[in-house]
Enzyme design. Structure first.
Site, PDB file in Angstrom:
ATOM      1  N   ASP A 114       9.629   1.641  24.996  1.00 32.20           N
ATOM      2  CA  ASP A 114       8.853   2.187  23.837  1.00 32.20           C
ATOM      3  C   ASP A 114       8.381   1.109  22.912  1.00 32.20           C
ATOM      4  O   ASP A 114       9.157   0.193  22.924  1.00 32.20           O
ATOM      5  CB  ASP A 114       9.602   3.311  23.111  1.00 32.20           C
ATOM      6  CG  ASP A 114       9.920   4.428  23.863  1.00 32.20           C
ATOM      7  OD1 ASP A 114       9.177   4.858  24.762  1.00 32.20           O
ATOM      8  OD2 ASP A 114      10.969   4.999  23.827  1.00 32.20           O
ATOM      9  N   ASP A 132       4.000   8.682  26.248  1.00 31.45           N
ATOM     10  CA  ASP A 132       4.465   9.710  25.351  1.00 31.45           C
ATOM     11  C   ASP A 132       3.375  10.325  24.376  1.00 31.45           C
ATOM     12  O   ASP A 132       3.335  11.498  24.459  1.00 31.45           O
ATOM     13  CB  ASP A 132       5.507   9.105  24.367  1.00 31.45           C
ATOM     14  CG  ASP A 132       6.753   8.605  25.110  1.00 31.45           C
ATOM     15  OD1 ASP A 132       7.111   8.952  26.172  1.00 31.45           O
ATOM     16  OD2 ASP A 132       7.491   7.720  24.451  1.00 31.45           O
TER      17      ASP A 132
END
Length: 154
Positions: A114, A132
């Site tokens: 991330d 995401d």
């Protein structure tokens, strides 16, 4: 169905390319301030959304990998029968590209990379990635598609 698979592949490639750039340029925990509310940061997520189950003993890697593969297969099946429904198929393609992007991370690294971080006034939203964002766009699209379908049925 081919354009929707193409969109999923494009999202997957964009996701993996950006993650490779982060892995090559940042060490774990490194951060760059872009604006007063947005940072680029390298984070490893061994859990699911919002680091759910991140502190589990390792079984979650395989659970979320299997879940992602199962979801991808189900989405492909849905796309085959609903490719003509544009918003629905677009949403499914976003979900597919994102799911595969995060599954590949889990298989290759054992965690999801991330790197996008939003914050305001000391409050930080959990870091996320292109996969995401695609999954979120797909989920919003499915909700909107259902709302529009219900309204048309009235």
């Amino acid at each position: 169905m081919l354009p929707w698979i193409g969109l999923a592949v494009l999202l997957f490639i964009l996701d993996q390319l950006t993650k490779a750039l982060i892995l090559g340029s940042y060490r774990l925990g490194d951060s760059t301030t872009i604006t007063s509310f947005f940072n680029i940061v390298r984070v490893h997520n061994t859990g699911a959304a919002f680091s759910f189950l991140a502190s589990a003993s390792g079984w979650q890697r395989w659970f979320f990998t299997a879940l992602g593969i199962g979801a991808a297969l189900f989405i492909i099946w849905l796309l085959r029968s609903h490719a003509g429904q544009r918003l629905f198929a677009f949403s499914l393609a976003c979900l597919l590209g994102g799911a595969i992007g995060n599954v590949v991370d889990r298989l290759v690294h054992g965690y999801v990379v991330d790197f996008l971080q939003l914050h305001y006034g000391g409050w930080y939203f959990p870091a996320f990635n292109i996969a995401d964002a695609a999954i979120t766009a797909g989920a919003v699209g499915l909700i909107l598609d259902e709302i529009l379908r219900v309204r048309r049925a009235r």
